[in-house]
Scaffold this motif. Structure first.
Motif, PDB file in Angstrom:
ATOM      1  N   VAL A  36       1.110  -1.312  -0.102  1.00  0.00           N
ATOM      2  CA  VAL A  36       0.115   0.009  -0.154  1.00  0.00           C
ATOM      3  C   VAL A  36       0.697   1.064   0.249  1.00  0.00           C
ATOM      4  N   ILE A  37       0.400   2.046  -0.746  1.00  0.00           N
ATOM      5  CA  ILE A  37       1.259   3.213  -0.909  1.00  0.00           C
ATOM      6  C   ILE A  37       1.439   4.322  -0.658  1.00  0.00           C
ATOM      7  N   GLY A  38       1.320   4.925   0.558  1.00  0.00           N
ATOM      8  CA  GLY A  38       0.585   5.537   1.616  1.00  0.00           C
ATOM      9  C   GLY A  38      -0.170   5.286   2.301  1.00  0.00           C
ATOM     10  N   ALA A  39      -0.007   5.627   3.976  1.00  0.00           N
ATOM     11  CA  ALA A  39      -0.420   5.473   5.205  1.00  0.00           C
ATOM     12  C   ALA A  39      -1.100   6.433   5.537  1.00  0.00           C
ATOM     13  N   GLY A  40      -2.221   7.125   4.717  1.00  0.00           N
ATOM     14  CA  GLY A  40      -3.200   7.844   5.079  1.00  0.00           C
ATOM     15  C   GLY A  40      -4.053   7.362   5.808  1.00  0.00           C
ATOM     16  N   ALA A  41      -5.409   7.950   5.404  1.00  0.00           N
ATOM     17  CA  ALA A  41      -6.631   7.697   6.122  1.00  0.00           C
ATOM     18  C   ALA A  41      -6.656   6.820   5.714  1.00  0.00           C
ATOM     19  N   MET A  42      -7.053   6.497   4.193  1.00  0.00           N
ATOM     20  CA  MET A  42      -7.804   5.479   3.275  1.00  0.00           C
ATOM     21  C   MET A  42      -6.419   3.992   2.995  1.00  0.00           C
ATOM     22  N   GLY A  43      -5.359   4.299   3.198  1.00  0.00           N
ATOM     23  CA  GLY A  43      -4.352   3.913   2.696  1.00  0.00           C
ATOM     24  C   GLY A  43      -4.164   2.952   3.923  1.00  0.00           C
ATOM     25  N   LEU A  44      -4.458   3.051   5.265  1.00  0.00           N
ATOM     26  CA  LEU A  44      -4.695   2.750   6.199  1.00  0.00           C
ATOM     27  C   LEU A  44      -5.971   1.911   6.513  1.00  0.00           C
ATOM     28  N   ARG A  45      -6.402   2.340   5.996  1.00  0.00           N
ATOM     29  CA  ARG A  45      -7.585   1.528   5.992  1.00  0.00           C
ATOM     30  C   ARG A  45      -8.065  -0.083   5.152  1.00  0.00           C
ATOM     31  N   TYR A  57       5.694   7.318   8.328  1.00  0.00           N
ATOM     32  CA  TYR A  57       6.580   6.337   8.410  1.00  0.00           C
ATOM     33  C   TYR A  57       7.073   6.565  10.172  1.00  0.00           C
ATOM     34  N   ARG A  58       8.049   7.743  10.499  1.00  0.00           N
ATOM     35  CA  ARG A  58       8.733   7.567  11.784  1.00  0.00           C
ATOM     36  C   ARG A  58       7.192   6.655  13.053  1.00  0.00           C
ATOM     37  N   SER A  59       6.623   7.533  12.643  1.00  0.00           N
ATOM     38  CA  SER A  59       5.153   7.463  13.685  1.00  0.00           C
ATOM     39  C   SER A  59       4.803   6.529  14.093  1.00  0.00           C
ATOM     40  N   ILE A  60       5.053   5.595  12.991  1.00  0.00           N
ATOM     41  CA  ILE A  60       4.633   4.110  12.920  1.00  0.00           C
ATOM     42  C   ILE A  60       5.732   3.103  13.418  1.00  0.00           C
ATOM     43  N   PHE A  76       7.496   1.124   5.323  1.00  0.00           N
ATOM     44  CA  PHE A  76       9.330   1.087   5.021  1.00  0.00           C
ATOM     45  C   PHE A  76       8.513   2.518   4.057  1.00  0.00           C
ATOM     46  N   LEU A  77       9.449   3.266   3.751  1.00  0.00           N
ATOM     47  CA  LEU A  77      10.765   4.238   2.727  1.00  0.00           C
ATOM     48  C   LEU A  77       9.902   3.956   1.346  1.00  0.00           C
ATOM     49  N   CYS A 121       8.278   5.037  -6.189  1.00  0.00           N
ATOM     50  CA  CYS A 121       7.850   3.230  -5.873  1.00  0.00           C
ATOM     51  C   CYS A 121       7.487   2.111  -7.171  1.00  0.00           C
ATOM     52  N   HIS A 122       8.252   2.822  -8.509  1.00  0.00           N
ATOM     53  CA  HIS A 122       8.528   1.846  -9.563  1.00  0.00           C
ATOM     54  C   HIS A 122       9.335   0.668  -9.546  1.00  0.00           C
ATOM     55  N   HIS A 123      10.597   1.290  -8.580  1.00  0.00           N
ATOM     56  CA  HIS A 123      11.017  -0.026  -8.619  1.00  0.00           C
ATOM     57  C   HIS A 123      10.597  -1.096  -8.416  1.00  0.00           C
ATOM     58  N   PHE A 124       9.441  -0.864  -7.750  1.00  0.00           N
ATOM     59  CA  PHE A 124       9.372  -2.666  -6.751  1.00  0.00           C
ATOM     60  C   PHE A 124       8.400  -2.807  -7.551  1.00  0.00           C
TER      61      PHE A 124
END
Length: 319
Positions: free
Chosen positions: A5-14, A36-39, A62-63, A90-93
């Motif tokens: 999941v690219i992005g750990a905002g509200a919807m990404g986390l859900r 990232y650091r908070s998580i 991950f970053l 993120c395209h490298h993965f």
């Protein structure tokens, strides 16, 4: 299924947490370093439901520069204006068999995803799921468990075996998916809803229920829908609802499903984050102009929203 999941905002986390709880191998790739650091420091994400029962859910985060696994599915859930930067980072993965799914608000990211992924590997759609990011790494799922719906569509409008597997995993996660074969019609349905609810609730500092309780809401909603339909039809969109049905959906979602909810654009505004108005009302204005049409109501809302953003920034600078 291996999911990034690219992005750990509200919807990404859900999305990520629900899919993880359904048995998938989920990693979060978070470009926003504060989140990232908070998580990482918390050892996971604090999850509440309707402001209650907050608990810590362990997750992998991950970053972009740290992540080198190859997922079966990447879910892009950053803000529209951040899509280009996120996909470049993120395209490298993204492997040759990786599919990319987006349920972001507004329209625009699919054109960016196409630079990195073939059309047959792109799944778009919309989310009718209310979620609030209280702080980096702290999310509130609004509504009862299993509430909300997702609508998915292949960009090619030709669902394949992997798409059906994604739908199955979404169903296991309680995300109530519906698979469509009308890509633009699916996206424009949510675009029209957001162009009414997100923008007006943000400008007026009201909930969805308070908006539809206003005596002039039905007329205002219809004017915005009419301009959106005219632009979409001129651009070849096959709408999945009539104007009347779209107005009824907006009323139902606002009065019955999420009457106490402040939309995501409001959450961005109060937290001094840029809003996505240019990808919602602004997109309708752009398409209308392309076909020598006017969308004056939407154009006014774009200007007013940007004025409100500027005023809030000015006030924050004085405090």
């Amino acid at each position: 299924m291996k999911i990034a999941v690219i992005g750990a905002g509200a919807m990404g986390l859900r999305y990520g947490i629900l899919l993880q709880e359904a048995g998938n191998n989920v990693d979060f790739v978070e470009p926003w370093e504060q989140s990232y650091r908070s998580i990482r420091e918390q050892g996971g994400v604090y999850v509440s439901r309707d402001h209650e029962n907050q608990h810590l859910v362990p997750v992998n985060v991950f970053l972009p520069s740290e992540y080198h696994q190859t997922p079966d599915l990447a879910i892009l859930f950053v803000k529209q204006m951040q899509s280009e930067e996120a996909m470049e980072a993120c395209h490298h993965f993204i492997g040759e068999n990786t599919y990319v799914l987006t349920n972001q608000n507004g329209i625009g990211s699919v054109d960016i995803i196409k630079k990195y992924v073939p059309d047959q590997h792109i799944i778009a759609g919309i989310a009718l799921i209310a979620t609030v990011l209280d702080a980096p790494g702290k999310v509130d799922f609004m509504g009862a468990k299993g509430a909300g719906h997702t609508h998915l569509a292949n960009v090619t409008e030709k669902p394949d075996a992997f798409t059906h597997q994604v739908v199955e995993e979404f169903q296991k996660a309680g995300m109530n998916p519906t698979l469509h074969t009308n890509y633009l019609g699916t996206l424009w349905g949510k675009l029209l809803m957001n162009s009414v609810i997100n923008t007006l609730c943000t400008l007026m500092d009201i909930t969805m229920g308070e908006y539809v309780a206003y005596s002039g809401a039905a007329d205002l909603t219809r004017r915005l829908i009419d301009e959106g339909y005219a632009a979409g039809l001129a651009d070849g969109v096959r709408f999945m609802q009539s104007r009347e049905e779209m107005a009824e959906i907006i009323y139902h979602e606002s009065s019955e499903v999420n009457p106490l909810h402040h939309p995501s654009m409001y959450q961005d505004m109060v937290n001094n984050r840029p809003t996505e108005v240019d990808y919602i009302n602004g997109y309708i204005v752009k398409v209308a102009r392309k076909h020598q049409l006017k969308a004056e109501n939407h154009e006014m809302l774009v200007d007013l929203l940007h004025l409100a953003e500027a005023a809030k920034q000015l006030k924050a600078g004085k405090d």
